[in-house]
Design a protein around this motif. Structure first.
Motif, PDB file in Angstrom:
ATOM      1  N   ASN A 295      34.605  35.043  36.957  1.00 16.17           N
ATOM      2  CA  ASN A 295      35.080  33.679  37.574  1.00 16.17           C
ATOM      3  C   ASN A 295      34.998  33.490  38.936  1.00 16.17           C
ATOM      4  OD1 ASN A 295      36.913  31.612  38.634  1.00 16.17           O
ATOM      5  ND2 ASN A 295      37.629  31.507  36.454  1.00 16.17           N
ATOM      6  N   ASP A 296      34.229  32.598  39.470  1.00 17.71           N
ATOM      7  CA  ASP A 296      33.927  32.641  41.131  1.00 17.71           C
ATOM      8  C   ASP A 296      35.239  32.314  41.577  1.00 17.71           C
ATOM      9  OD1 ASP A 296      31.326  33.312  40.488  1.00 17.71           O
ATOM     10  OD2 ASP A 296      30.687  31.264  40.600  1.00 17.71           O
ATOM     11  N   GLU A 297      36.050  31.394  41.330  1.00 15.53           N
ATOM     12  CA  GLU A 297      37.124  31.000  41.881  1.00 15.53           C
ATOM     13  C   GLU A 297      37.889  32.097  41.938  1.00 15.53           C
ATOM     14  OE1 GLU A 297      40.031  28.752  44.200  1.00 15.53           O
ATOM     15  OE2 GLU A 297      37.661  28.117  43.524  1.00 15.53           O
ATOM     16  N   LEU A 298      38.593  32.868  41.063  1.00 15.56           N
ATOM     17  CA  LEU A 298      39.341  34.185  40.852  1.00 15.56           C
ATOM     18  C   LEU A 298      38.646  34.860  41.848  1.00 15.56           C
ATOM     19  CD1 LEU A 298      40.440  34.258  37.358  1.00 15.56           C
ATOM     20  CD2 LEU A 298      41.778  33.596  39.193  1.00 15.56           C
ATOM     21  N   ILE A 299      37.416  35.456  41.822  1.00 17.06           N
ATOM     22  CA  ILE A 299      36.864  36.335  42.546  1.00 17.06           C
ATOM     23  C   ILE A 299      37.007  36.009  44.249  1.00 17.06           C
ATOM     24  CG2 ILE A 299      34.701  37.442  43.463  1.00 17.06           C
ATOM     25  CD1 ILE A 299      33.989  37.466  40.275  1.00 17.06           C
ATOM     26  N   SER A 300      36.964  34.688  44.450  1.00 20.88           N
ATOM     27  CA  SER A 300      36.937  34.301  45.900  1.00 20.88           C
ATOM     28  C   SER A 300      38.216  34.556  46.533  1.00 20.88           C
ATOM     29  CB  SER A 300      36.437  32.928  46.013  1.00 20.88           C
ATOM     30  OG  SER A 300      35.353  32.718  45.729  1.00 20.88           O
ATOM     31  N   GLN A 301      39.518  34.347  45.558  1.00 13.62           N
ATOM     32  CA  GLN A 301      40.731  34.432  45.946  1.00 13.62           C
ATOM     33  C   GLN A 301      41.211  35.843  46.111  1.00 13.62           C
ATOM     34  OE1 GLN A 301      43.421  32.557  43.068  1.00 13.62           O
ATOM     35  NE2 GLN A 301      42.257  30.869  42.982  1.00 13.62           N
ATOM     36  N   LEU A 302      40.708  36.698  45.322  1.00 20.65           N
ATOM     37  CA  LEU A 302      40.909  38.293  45.447  1.00 20.65           C
ATOM     38  C   LEU A 302      40.326  38.672  46.841  1.00 20.65           C
ATOM     39  CD1 LEU A 302      41.863  41.022  44.016  1.00 20.65           C
ATOM     40  CD2 LEU A 302      39.344  41.202  43.431  1.00 20.65           C
ATOM     41  N   ILE A 303      39.168  38.370  46.809  1.00 21.04           N
ATOM     42  CA  ILE A 303      38.519  38.849  48.320  1.00 21.04           C
ATOM     43  C   ILE A 303      39.294  38.381  49.520  1.00 21.04           C
ATOM     44  CG2 ILE A 303      36.245  38.771  49.776  1.00 21.04           C
ATOM     45  CD1 ILE A 303      34.610  38.733  47.107  1.00 21.04           C
TER      46      ILE A 303
END
Length: 338
Positions: A295-303
């Protein structure tokens, strides 16, 4: 858009003889033979539209080559219906072969002891291609595949990569609307594979050539085909978009972090507690691995959280490879993709 290939309930059975054991068994075999029916292709159905590039994949013995041989008219089906380019491959043989090109990676259509260009001239006559048509089409093919220096060499003097490029050119002499490729890149080095892939893309775009590709090299499928048909023991277990296969059956993404300073795992877990992520820590290599859904949104939040809190040395993002997904499918059997 018209269908280039229409297959309905296609079946192919072979009669396999089995020998009895011992001398008495061998003697009995002289008079009566035991045999069983082996089904290589089991009532499969699919359509391929004009201009599509479709990957037809499966393990050894899955029935891929048997299907291709029936579609090209080499084998007669035991049951079902086939229509290729609007014709029955077996009943309209002479007319039909003018409309297809075939490359078998382990068999040659070129004459072994004569120069490549002489093979091309012979095939030109077989397919009744005029000089004008040949010059207009084949000059481009020869240049794109970079085989001009090979034209005056006997086929037996060519390397495997050189021969496969010439085989591909030979299959396109009559500029067929449909191309069957059975393991066309087997044993080839990376540069030759790339050249062949780029050429196939160009042929597809320029002439709207339909391509059915069977291969064990899944990087060929990923580079060329948006759709795959997967065969297992003569049955179709998946027919659809390659992207759907990856999105649905990929096991998410794996993010690997290396930090410039010492960081402990509890601190990383506490920082990202609000996100659906599982952490692993390789103490020896000092690599922190986050496993989460694709999930691009979750991956962005994690990074964003990690970068804001720690000094980063390196980040790698890995996704499940197509090869791994397909291996898992064959281990589990038929697949449903939403």
């Amino acid at each position: 858009m018209k269908n280039a290939i229409e297959v309905n309930n296609l079946r192919k059975e072979f009669k396999a003889y089995s020998s009895r054991s011992g001398l008495a068994g061998a003697f009995r075999d002289l008079f009566t033979r035991n045999y069983k029916i082996a089904r290589a292709v089991n009532d499969i159905s699919f359509n391929v539209k004009q201009g599509e590039m479709v990957g037809y994949i499966g393990e050894n013995g899955a029935g891929k080559s048997t299907t291709i041989k029936m579609l090209t008219g080499i084998l007669t089906p035991s049951g079902g219906q086939i229509k290729v380019n609007g014709m029955n491959p077996h009943k309209e043989r002479e007319k039909f072969v003018q409309t297809i090109g075939v490359v078998f990676g382990q068999r040659s259509q070129l004459w072994w002891d004569i120069a490549v260009q002489e093979s091309f001239r012979l095939l030109k006559k077989v397919y009744k291609v005029t000089d004008e048509q040949y010059d207009d089409h084949m000059n481009h093919v020869i240049k794109t595949l970079d085989i001009e220096p090979l034209l005056d060499k006997p086929v037996r003097k060519l390397s495997l990569g050189q021969r496969m490029r010439c085989e591909l050119a030979a299959a396109l002499i009559h500029n067929p609307p449909l191309l069957f490729l059975d393991e066309p890149t087997i044993g080839l080095d990376v540069l030759v594979k790339l050249k062949i892939r780029e050429f196939l893309k160009e042929v597809n775009e320029k002439y709207n050539t339909t391509i059915l590709l069977t291969t064990h090299d899944l990087s060929d499928i990923e580079a060329l085909c948006e759709r795959v048909i997967m065969l297992d023991e003569g049955n179709i277990i998946y027919d659809g978009a390659l992207k759907n296969l990856k999105d649905t059956l990929g096991d998410g993404k794996e993010l690997q972090f290396q930090f410039l300073e010492k960081v402990d795992l509890p601190a990383v877990k506490k920082l990202t507690a609000a996100l659906p992520v599982k952490w692993e820590h390789d103490e020896k290599e000092q690599i922190f691995t986050a496993n989460m859904q694709n999930n691009d949104e979750l991956i962005s939040q994690l990074i964003a959280k990690i970068v804001a809190a720690f000094k980063i040395k390196d980040i790698k993002i890995n996704e499940t490879s197509t090869e791994e997904i397909i291996r898992n499918i064959y281990e589990k059997g038929a697949v449903e993709v939403g």
